[in-house]
Design a protein around this motif. Structure first.
Motif, PDB file in Angstrom:
ATOM      1  N   LEU A 288     -40.248 -35.211   6.000  1.00 20.76           N
ATOM      2  CA  LEU A 288     -40.492 -33.803   6.291  1.00 20.76           C
ATOM      3  C   LEU A 288     -39.778 -32.963   5.243  1.00 20.76           C
ATOM      4  CD1 LEU A 288     -39.876 -33.877  10.134  1.00 20.76           C
ATOM      5  CD2 LEU A 288     -42.081 -33.540   8.989  1.00 20.76           C
ATOM      6  N   PRO A 289     -40.308 -31.781   4.956  1.00 16.01           N
ATOM      7  CA  PRO A 289     -39.623 -30.928   3.984  1.00 16.01           C
ATOM      8  C   PRO A 289     -38.296 -30.410   4.539  1.00 16.01           C
ATOM      9  CG  PRO A 289     -41.451 -29.747   4.981  1.00 16.01           C
ATOM     10  CD  PRO A 289     -41.527 -31.170   5.478  1.00 16.01           C
ATOM     11  N   ALA A 290     -37.368 -30.171   3.625  1.00  8.09           N
ATOM     12  CA  ALA A 290     -36.091 -29.575   4.012  1.00  8.09           C
ATOM     13  C   ALA A 290     -36.342 -28.168   4.523  1.00  8.09           C
ATOM     14  CB  ALA A 290     -35.151 -29.541   2.812  1.00  8.09           C
ATOM     15  N   LEU A 291     -35.516 -27.742   5.472  1.00 10.49           N
ATOM     16  CA  LEU A 291     -35.609 -26.389   6.012  1.00 10.49           C
ATOM     17  C   LEU A 291     -34.799 -25.429   5.143  1.00 10.49           C
ATOM     18  CD1 LEU A 291     -35.091 -27.233   9.785  1.00 10.49           C
ATOM     19  CD2 LEU A 291     -37.247 -26.659   8.644  1.00 10.49           C
ATOM     20  N   ASN A 292     -35.268 -24.199   5.053  1.00  9.53           N
ATOM     21  CA  ASN A 292     -34.570 -23.148   4.330  1.00  9.53           C
ATOM     22  C   ASN A 292     -33.448 -22.581   5.182  1.00  9.53           C
ATOM     23  OD1 ASN A 292     -36.352 -23.263   2.094  1.00  9.53           O
ATOM     24  ND2 ASN A 292     -37.824 -22.026   3.223  1.00  9.53           N
ATOM     25  N   TYR A 293     -32.503 -21.936   4.549  1.00  8.57           N
ATOM     26  CA  TYR A 293     -31.422 -21.214   5.230  1.00  8.57           C
ATOM     27  C   TYR A 293     -31.967 -19.856   5.671  1.00  8.57           C
ATOM     28  CZ  TYR A 293     -27.230 -18.331   5.668  1.00  8.57           C
ATOM     29  OH  TYR A 293     -26.261 -17.478   6.110  1.00  8.57           O
ATOM     30  N   SER A 294     -31.606 -19.436   6.876  1.00  3.71           N
ATOM     31  CA  SER A 294     -32.002 -18.131   7.405  1.00  3.71           C
ATOM     32  C   SER A 294     -30.774 -17.347   7.833  1.00  3.71           C
ATOM     33  CB  SER A 294     -32.937 -18.307   8.606  1.00  3.71           C
ATOM     34  OG  SER A 294     -33.041 -17.102   9.338  1.00  3.71           O
ATOM     35  N   LYS A 295     -30.644 -16.142   7.311  1.00  4.43           N
ATOM     36  CA  LYS A 295     -29.507 -15.282   7.672  1.00  4.43           C
ATOM     37  C   LYS A 295     -29.528 -14.929   9.157  1.00  4.43           C
ATOM     38  CE  LYS A 295     -29.485 -13.223   3.098  1.00  4.43           C
ATOM     39  NZ  LYS A 295     -29.746 -12.008   2.319  1.00  4.43           N
ATOM     40  N   ARG A 296     -30.712 -14.642   9.697  1.00  2.47           N
ATOM     41  CA  ARG A 296     -30.803 -14.302  11.133  1.00  2.47           C
ATOM     42  C   ARG A 296     -30.485 -15.502  11.998  1.00  2.47           C
ATOM     43  NH1 ARG A 296     -36.386 -11.637  12.046  1.00  2.47           N
ATOM     44  NH2 ARG A 296     -36.874 -12.850  10.200  1.00  2.47           N
ATOM     45  N   CYS A 297     -30.947 -16.676  11.604  1.00  2.00           N
ATOM     46  CA  CYS A 297     -30.604 -17.892  12.354  1.00  2.00           C
ATOM     47  C   CYS A 297     -29.098 -18.108  12.315  1.00  2.00           C
ATOM     48  CB  CYS A 297     -31.327 -19.109  11.792  1.00  2.00           C
ATOM     49  SG  CYS A 297     -33.095 -19.177  12.160  1.00  2.00           S
ATOM     50  N   PHE A 298     -28.486 -17.876  11.147  1.00  2.00           N
ATOM     51  CA  PHE A 298     -27.038 -18.040  11.058  1.00  2.00           C
ATOM     52  C   PHE A 298     -26.320 -17.050  11.971  1.00  2.00           C
ATOM     53  CE2 PHE A 298     -22.980 -16.572   9.375  1.00  2.00           C
ATOM     54  CZ  PHE A 298     -22.241 -17.720   9.610  1.00  2.00           C
ATOM     55  N   ALA A 299     -26.727 -15.791  11.937  1.00  2.00           N
ATOM     56  CA  ALA A 299     -26.059 -14.777  12.769  1.00  2.00           C
ATOM     57  C   ALA A 299     -26.144 -15.153  14.242  1.00  2.00           C
ATOM     58  CB  ALA A 299     -26.670 -13.398  12.522  1.00  2.00           C
ATOM     59  N   MET A 300     -27.317 -15.618  14.679  1.00  2.03           N
ATOM     60  CA  MET A 300     -27.494 -15.998  16.074  1.00  2.03           C
ATOM     61  C   MET A 300     -26.682 -17.259  16.410  1.00  2.03           C
ATOM     62  SD  MET A 300     -31.044 -16.614  18.089  1.00  2.03           S
ATOM     63  CE  MET A 300     -31.070 -17.486  19.649  1.00  2.03           C
ATOM     64  N   ALA A 301     -26.704 -18.254  15.529  1.00  2.00           N
ATOM     65  CA  ALA A 301     -25.981 -19.507  15.768  1.00  2.00           C
ATOM     66  C   ALA A 301     -24.470 -19.289  15.791  1.00  2.00           C
ATOM     67  CB  ALA A 301     -26.351 -20.537  14.693  1.00  2.00           C
ATOM     68  N   GLN A 302     -23.970 -18.537  14.830  1.00  6.35           N
ATOM     69  CA  GLN A 302     -22.530 -18.306  14.765  1.00  6.35           C
ATOM     70  C   GLN A 302     -22.061 -17.491  15.962  1.00  6.35           C
ATOM     71  OE1 GLN A 302     -20.513 -19.831  12.611  1.00  6.35           O
ATOM     72  NE2 GLN A 302     -18.761 -18.971  13.689  1.00  6.35           N
ATOM     73  N   GLU A 303     -22.833 -16.487  16.339  1.00  7.27           N
ATOM     74  CA  GLU A 303     -22.478 -15.675  17.509  1.00  7.27           C
ATOM     75  C   GLU A 303     -22.406 -16.544  18.762  1.00  7.27           C
ATOM     76  OE1 GLU A 303     -24.196 -11.550  18.391  1.00  7.27           O
ATOM     77  OE2 GLU A 303     -25.066 -12.790  20.000  1.00  7.27           O
ATOM     78  N   GLN A 304     -23.349 -17.487  18.909  1.00  6.32           N
ATOM     79  CA  GLN A 304     -23.354 -18.350  20.090  1.00  6.32           C
ATOM     80  C   GLN A 304     -22.148 -19.283  20.105  1.00  6.32           C
ATOM     81  OE1 GLN A 304     -24.887 -18.000  22.754  1.00  6.32           O
ATOM     82  NE2 GLN A 304     -24.642 -19.928  23.841  1.00  6.32           N
ATOM     83  N   SER A 305     -21.836 -19.903  18.965  1.00  6.96           N
ATOM     84  CA  SER A 305     -20.670 -20.796  18.911  1.00  6.96           C
ATOM     85  C   SER A 305     -19.391 -20.022  19.227  1.00  6.96           C
ATOM     86  CB  SER A 305     -20.556 -21.456  17.532  1.00  6.96           C
ATOM     87  OG  SER A 305     -21.565 -22.421  17.370  1.00  6.96           O
TER      88      SER A 305
END
Length: 181
Positions: free
Chosen positions: A53-70
């Motif tokens: 499968l292709p590698a996934l790109n980095y997403s700033k919004r995904c990071f903001a949501m993931a970091q906020e949850q952790s």
């Protein structure tokens, strides 16, 4: 003995074992992610590559949501996709959070382990629901949040302009463990 807990969730999306001691090159650029989150990011993309499968790109919004949850799970001492209601804060479901971050097609994996990034990815790959999120062909971008042994991956189908095409090689610490963060 390491205690570990996993949860997976996919909203609006389609819901092999990695070796924990397997070495991976984490000398890569990680934008806003910590070194531990960066290692999870690259180990996750290695799993996708192993499955053609292709590698996934980095997403700033995904990071903001993931970091906020952790950070929220660590500071409020819970482990769930759904945020609990408290005197100071209203509860929030995963789909409400995804909507707030502008991610209408999203999935989330969370893990609680002191065993490090390699163990978190291995545990997810050994769990059918988590594995489905990691290997979902519809996802194009993701990011990883981390705090105090709590890992959050947020995946999305279309991050739009906020997606950054493939992280490039750059210097980072060789091997990371969550005990130092």
């Amino acid at each position: 003995m390491t205690q570990a807990i996993l949860l997976a969730l996919t909203v609006f999306g389609l819901p092999v074992s990695a070796q924990a001691n397997e070495s991976i090159d984490v000398k890569k650029r990680c934008y806003d992610m910590s070194a531990v989150a960066c290692e999870v990011f690259h180990r996750t993309n290695e799993q996708r590559k192993k499955n053609r499968l292709p590698a996934l790109n980095y997403s700033k919004r995904c990071f903001a949501m993931a970091q906020e949850q952790s950070e929220d799970m660590a500071s409020r001492d819970y482990f769930s996709h759904t945020r609990p209601t408290s005197r100071k804060q209203r509860g929030e479901t995963f789909s409400q959070r995804a909507q707030r971050f502008g991610l209408p097609w999203a999935g989330e994996n969370i893990a609680n382990t002191q065993g490090g990034a390699a163990q978190a990815v291995t545990m997810w790959m050994n769990s059918p629901g988590h594995r489905r999120n990691i290997l979902n062909r519809d996802y194009t971008s993701f990011a990883v949040g981390f705090r105090d042994g709590l890992y959050t991956q947020v995946f999305t189908k279309d991050a739009g302009r906020d997606a950054v095409v493939q992280l490039q090689d750059e210097e980072l610490p060789a091997e990371t463990t969550d005990s130092s963060y």
